[in-house]
Design a protein around this motif. Sequence first.
Motif, PDB file in Angstrom:
ATOM      1  N   PHE A  80       0.843  -1.195   0.000  1.00 63.43           N
ATOM      2  CA  PHE A  80       0.000   0.000   0.000  1.00 63.43           C
ATOM      3  C   PHE A  80       0.879   1.246   0.000  1.00 63.43           C
ATOM      4  N   LEU A  81       0.462   2.254  -0.735  1.00 60.53           N
ATOM      5  CA  LEU A  81       1.184   3.512  -0.797  1.00 60.53           C
ATOM      6  C   LEU A  81       0.871   4.326   0.449  1.00 60.53           C
ATOM      7  N   ASP A  82       1.907   4.781   1.129  1.00 60.38           N
ATOM      8  CA  ASP A  82       1.727   5.564   2.345  1.00 60.38           C
ATOM      9  C   ASP A  82       2.692   6.742   2.321  1.00 60.38           C
ATOM     10  N   PRO A  83       2.202   7.926   2.079  1.00 58.76           N
ATOM     11  CA  PRO A  83       0.797   8.297   1.963  1.00 58.76           C
ATOM     12  C   PRO A  83       0.253   7.943   0.583  1.00 58.76           C
ATOM     13  N   PRO A  84      -1.072   7.836   0.488  1.00 63.95           N
ATOM     14  CA  PRO A  84      -1.672   7.555  -0.811  1.00 63.95           C
ATOM     15  C   PRO A  84      -1.509   8.751  -1.748  1.00 63.95           C
TER      16      PRO A  84
END
Length: 100
Positions: A80-84
């Motif tokens: 998952f991208l963090d932050p999106p």
Amino acid sequence: MNHQNPLPLISEGDGQNVPVYSCHVILSRPDNTGRLSGRTANLAGISAEGTSERDVLTSIMKQFKAAVQRYAQSNQSIPFLDPPEAPGPGDVERFIPVHL
């Protein structure tokens, strides 16, 4: 009057934990032909185009679910991208819970 509950009660141990993931979608404004495009903001590589928001979201959710299932089945962490990714001017966001 009978106050007995004829339905069996389910304890926490009886149920299965169903994983739920948040599919964060960014939808762009329609182009000059009226087609919409969208992409996931929290998982790279998933996008779709269509003539309606519903078509775009349906395609993205199917791709998102398939990707998450592949990671889960191979015991890999989901990247998952963090932050999106942030929406651009005129973009709209949708947050969709996806059950595996």
